[in-house]
Design an enzyme around this catalytic site. Structure first.
Site, PDB file in Angstrom:
ATOM      1  N   GLU A 194       0.839  -1.205   0.000  1.00  0.00           N
ATOM      2  CA  GLU A 194       0.000   0.000   0.000  1.00  0.00           C
ATOM      3  C   GLU A 194       0.871   1.250   0.000  1.00  0.00           C
ATOM      4  O   GLU A 194       2.019   1.218   0.475  1.00  0.00           O
ATOM      5  CB  GLU A 194      -0.905  -0.023   1.260  1.00  0.00           C
ATOM      6  CG  GLU A 194      -1.807   1.194   1.364  1.00  0.00           C
ATOM      7  CD  GLU A 194      -2.961   1.011   2.361  1.00  0.00           C
ATOM      8  OE1 GLU A 194      -2.948   0.036   3.124  1.00  0.00           O
ATOM      9  OE2 GLU A 194      -3.864   1.875   2.353  1.00  0.00           O
TER      10      GLU A 194
ATOM     11  N   ASN B 269     -12.474  -1.195  -1.014  1.00  0.00           N
ATOM     12  CA  ASN B 269     -11.759  -1.815   0.105  1.00  0.00           C
ATOM     13  C   ASN B 269     -12.430  -1.402   1.397  1.00  0.00           C
ATOM     14  O   ASN B 269     -12.748  -0.221   1.579  1.00  0.00           O
ATOM     15  CB  ASN B 269     -10.302  -1.331   0.118  1.00  0.00           C
ATOM     16  CG  ASN B 269      -9.590  -1.685   1.418  1.00  0.00           C
ATOM     17  OD1 ASN B 269      -9.249  -2.855   1.648  1.00  0.00           O
ATOM     18  ND2 ASN B 269      -9.386  -0.697   2.281  1.00  0.00           N
ATOM     19  N   GLU B 270     -12.652  -2.358   2.276  1.00  0.00           N
ATOM     20  CA  GLU B 270     -13.275  -2.073   3.581  1.00  0.00           C
ATOM     21  C   GLU B 270     -14.420  -1.063   3.404  1.00  0.00           C
ATOM     22  O   GLU B 270     -14.451  -0.002   4.036  1.00  0.00           O
ATOM     23  CB  GLU B 270     -12.231  -1.608   4.607  1.00  0.00           C
ATOM     24  CG  GLU B 270     -11.201  -2.698   4.865  1.00  0.00           C
ATOM     25  CD  GLU B 270     -10.343  -2.525   6.119  1.00  0.00           C
ATOM     26  OE1 GLU B 270     -10.356  -1.445   6.724  1.00  0.00           O
ATOM     27  OE2 GLU B 270      -9.674  -3.511   6.497  1.00  0.00           O
TER      28      GLU B 270
ATOM     29  N   TYR C 296      -7.096  -9.000  11.434  1.00  0.00           N
ATOM     30  CA  TYR C 296      -5.764  -8.768  11.995  1.00  0.00           C
ATOM     31  C   TYR C 296      -5.656  -9.427  13.370  1.00  0.00           C
ATOM     32  O   TYR C 296      -6.639  -9.471  14.122  1.00  0.00           O
ATOM     33  CB  TYR C 296      -5.495  -7.261  12.127  1.00  0.00           C
ATOM     34  CG  TYR C 296      -5.193  -6.614  10.782  1.00  0.00           C
ATOM     35  CD1 TYR C 296      -3.918  -6.689  10.243  1.00  0.00           C
ATOM     36  CD2 TYR C 296      -6.191  -5.980  10.046  1.00  0.00           C
ATOM     37  CE1 TYR C 296      -3.626  -6.119   8.999  1.00  0.00           C
ATOM     38  CE2 TYR C 296      -5.907  -5.410   8.805  1.00  0.00           C
ATOM     39  CZ  TYR C 296      -4.625  -5.489   8.292  1.00  0.00           C
ATOM     40  OH  TYR C 296      -4.335  -4.930   7.060  1.00  0.00           O
TER      41      TYR C 296
ATOM     42  N   GLU D  70      -6.332  -9.240   3.690  1.00  0.00           N
ATOM     43  CA  GLU D  70      -5.525  -8.549   4.705  1.00  0.00           C
ATOM     44  C   GLU D  70      -5.509  -9.407   5.957  1.00  0.00           C
ATOM     45  O   GLU D  70      -6.575  -9.701   6.520  1.00  0.00           O
ATOM     46  CB  GLU D  70      -6.078  -7.156   5.017  1.00  0.00           C
ATOM     47  CG  GLU D  70      -5.815  -6.160   3.906  1.00  0.00           C
ATOM     48  CD  GLU D  70      -6.204  -4.729   4.245  1.00  0.00           C
ATOM     49  OE1 GLU D  70      -6.107  -4.332   5.434  1.00  0.00           O
ATOM     50  OE2 GLU D  70      -6.616  -4.006   3.314  1.00  0.00           O
TER      51      GLU D  70
ATOM     52  N   GLN E  22       1.767  -6.118   5.741  1.00  0.00           N
ATOM     53  CA  GLN E  22       2.045  -5.821   4.359  1.00  0.00           C
ATOM     54  C   GLN E  22       3.474  -6.248   4.042  1.00  0.00           C
ATOM     55  O   GLN E  22       4.212  -6.590   4.959  1.00  0.00           O
ATOM     56  CB  GLN E  22       1.852  -4.346   4.115  1.00  0.00           C
ATOM     57  CG  GLN E  22       0.420  -3.875   4.382  1.00  0.00           C
ATOM     58  CD  GLN E  22       0.119  -2.489   3.828  1.00  0.00           C
ATOM     59  OE1 GLN E  22       0.916  -1.863   3.166  1.00  0.00           O
ATOM     60  NE2 GLN E  22      -1.079  -1.992   4.129  1.00  0.00           N
TER      61      GLN E  22
HETATM   62  O1  AHR Z   1      -3.165  -2.591   6.197  1.00  0.00           O
HETATM   63  C1  AHR Z   1      -3.429  -1.367   6.794  1.00  0.00           C
HETATM   64  C2  AHR Z   1      -4.880  -0.947   6.659  1.00  0.00           C
HETATM   65  O2  AHR Z   1      -5.684  -1.841   7.380  1.00  0.00           O
HETATM   66  C3  AHR Z   1      -5.462  -0.988   5.280  1.00  0.00           C
HETATM   67  O3  AHR Z   1      -5.213   0.166   4.562  1.00  0.00           O
HETATM   68  C4  AHR Z   1      -6.929  -1.134   5.537  1.00  0.00           C
HETATM   69  O4  AHR Z   1      -7.603  -1.791   4.494  1.00  0.00           O
HETATM   70  C5  AHR Z   1      -6.982  -1.866   6.857  1.00  0.00           C
HETATM   71  O5  AHR Z   1      -7.844  -1.275   7.747  1.00  0.00           O
END
Ligand code: AHR
Length: 513
Positions: free
Chosen positions: A45, A193-194, A262, A317, A366
């Site tokens: 990103e 995205n999201e 996450y 992600e 990432q």
């Molecule tokens: O990976 C960091 C961020 O986490 C990304 O930009 C977003 O899609 C997520 O909330």
């Protein structure tokens, strides 16, 4: 008497520092599933030092060897991982990104503000050509995340035409004027995205209807190899999101359904990346292992609408998320990477492999200098993290035939809470080699695993291990090779039984033939 009690206590101590586990590895006569290499994808990103300083240092940099500004040390390292796909340009950034800002002469490109990540200046010097040519250099497939929130259908349709159309059209003409004749034939396209958050705070029903419109124009007419459209997916356990998208979007408009999760302790109390305690380790692993339940539940919803499993679950992600390193820009999400991250990576990839009938693509967040990165850079210096080494050890599973491995694990306990100590997955590659990856997340106990093999007779076993003295250990620019894989001698084959002894907090990959 005193001596007897002492010996008994010593024996108890020894026994309790071992975990005894059993497992079965089945080699089916007619295997029917491949572990897609795309599960081993990455994410880049425009965030912090992922692109600028990470992948790209500029064409005029004569201190760091590069090709068209892309670091060659990074290319070399990522090629060894065999990265199958790379997602770009975001993340949250994607829904603010206008691709036409990043084409044409670099000195004419507009300078914008990266509003999501630190409010820094983005000069657009790394754009579509830079990214897609870099993917060719890396030998990886691009995955473009389209802007739905602040772009428009025309803008996204134009991007598809620009990157993919070989004939004569306004966008292919523009591409040629910018120096590229042949289209890149980009297959993977994210639509927003999201969308539930930074991508527009939409309701799932609103997003699903918008998706139908956008997806109609991100179509196959340009691309002989087939377009693969990925819908913005749920935030972790938001099952309602997956339900609505699967219900509202017709199956001819969607190839992939995303999911973001996450491994985080608490969003407002993430804890440090290296100086964490055992409670913080336990909580992180609990969140990482929750991926199993997430995949089961999201898949069950998808099964209802798509019993043939045509739509892939794309975990685009995932990874550990901690406090940024002290003294660094909070908007840059730069964190170190320890053996805890190796535990997250090994366990998550095992979960993906075991659900490879539905999970057919994923992207670690990432690749460089951001969150659970595989590479960290500091000017001309570069290091490979423990996560890199797990990804490299596991690349034997890419496009290999899935073999069922069921582990009956003992528990790793802390206070009143417990987690399964051992997890694993297995596959057989094109050359007939079987690989078994095992993770022992218990930070104190060694684990013995006795694997019963059904359907094959192996003659030999060898392996590699990633382990270290302390859970908090990590590679630094001063000591970049503190943690690297070494030969593993703890596996023994006796007929159809494979006995493995895995040290605490270690990842092992075995090869049998
Ligand atoms: O990976 C960091 C961020 O986490 C990304 O930009 C977003 O899609 C997520 O909330």
């Amino acid at each position: 008497m005193k001596n007897t009690i002492l010996s008994f206590l010593l024996l108890l101590g020894t026994l309790s520092s071992y975990g005894q586990n059993t497992a079965t590895l089945t080699v089916p006569a007619k295997p029917d599933r491949i572990i897609s290499r795309h599960i081993y994808g990455h994410f880049a990103e425009h965030l912090g030092r992922c692109i600028y300083g990470g992948f790209y240092v500029g064409e005029n940099n004569n201190k760091i060897p590069n090709k068209d500004g892309v670091r060659l040390d990074v290319v070399d390292a990522l090629k060894k991982l065999k990265i199958p796909n790379l997602r770009w340009p975001g993340g949250c950034f994607a829904d603010t990104y206008h691709w036409k800002d990043g084409i044409g002469p670099k000195d004419k490109r507009p300078t914008i503000v990266n509003t999501w990540w630190g409010g820094v200046t983005e000069n657009n010097s790394f754009g579509t050509h830079d990214f897609l040519n870099m993917c060719e250099l890396l030998g990886t497939e691009p995955y473009l995340a389209g802007n739905m929130a602040t772009g428009g259908v025309q803008e996204l349709a134009d991007w598809v035409q620009y990157t993919n159309f070989a004939g004569v059209s306004p966008m292919s003409k523009l591409r040629r004027e910018n120096g590229r004749d042949k289209p890149w034939n980009v297959k993977y396209w994210g639509i927003g995205n999201e969308a539930w958050g930074c991508g527009g705070n939409m309701t799932p029903e609103y997003y699903a209807n918008e998706y139908r419109k956008y997806a109609t124009f991100v179509s196959d007419w340009t691309n002989s190899s087939g377009i693969f459209r990925i819908a913005s997916g749920a935030n972790s356990a938001d099952y309602n999101w997956t339900e609505a998208i699967m219900r509202i979007v017709p199956k001819n408009l969607i190839e992939g359904m995303a999911l973001h999760h996450y491994s985080v302790i608490k969003w407002d109390k993430k804890g440090p990346s290296t100086t964490f305690n055992e409670q913080q380790y336990f909580s992180t692993m609990k969140s990482a292992l929750f991926m199993e339940e997430l995949i089961q539940k999201h898949s069950a919803i998808m099964d209802k609408y798509d019993p043939e499993k045509k739509v892939a679950l794309v975990v685009d992600e995932w990874g550990g998320w901690y406090d940024v390193e002290p003294g660094t820009n909070p908007g840059f999400l730069y964190q170190q990477n320890t053996m805890r991250d190796a535990m997250i990576a090994g366990s998550t990839l095992n979960i993906f492999n075991n659900h490879s009938d539905r999970v057919r693509m994923a992207n670690l967040a990432q690749a460089i200098n951001v969150l659970q990165a595989v590479i960290l850079t500091d000017e001309e210096k570069m290091l490979l993290t423990p996560t890199y080494h797990v990804m490299e050890m596991y690349n034997v599973h890419q496009d290999a035939t899935y073999l069922p491995l069921t582990v009956k694990s003992t528990d790793y306990t802390l206070g009143n809470e417990k987690l399964t100590a051992v997890n694993g997955s297995a596959s057989k590659d094109k050359n007939g080699l079987t690989h078994v990856s095992l993770v022992n997340i218990d930070p104190k106990k060694k684990q013995e695993v006795s694997i019963n093999i059904e359907g094959a007779n192996y003659k030999s076993v060898s392996g590699r291990i990633l382990s270290s003295k302390n859970l908090q250990d990590h590679n630094t620019f001063a000591k970049p090779n503190l943690i690297t894989p070494t030969a593993f001698k703890g596996a023994k084959l006796k007929g159809n039984t494979l006995n493995v002894e895995i040290p605490p907090f270690s990842v092992v990959v075995l090869e049998m033939k």
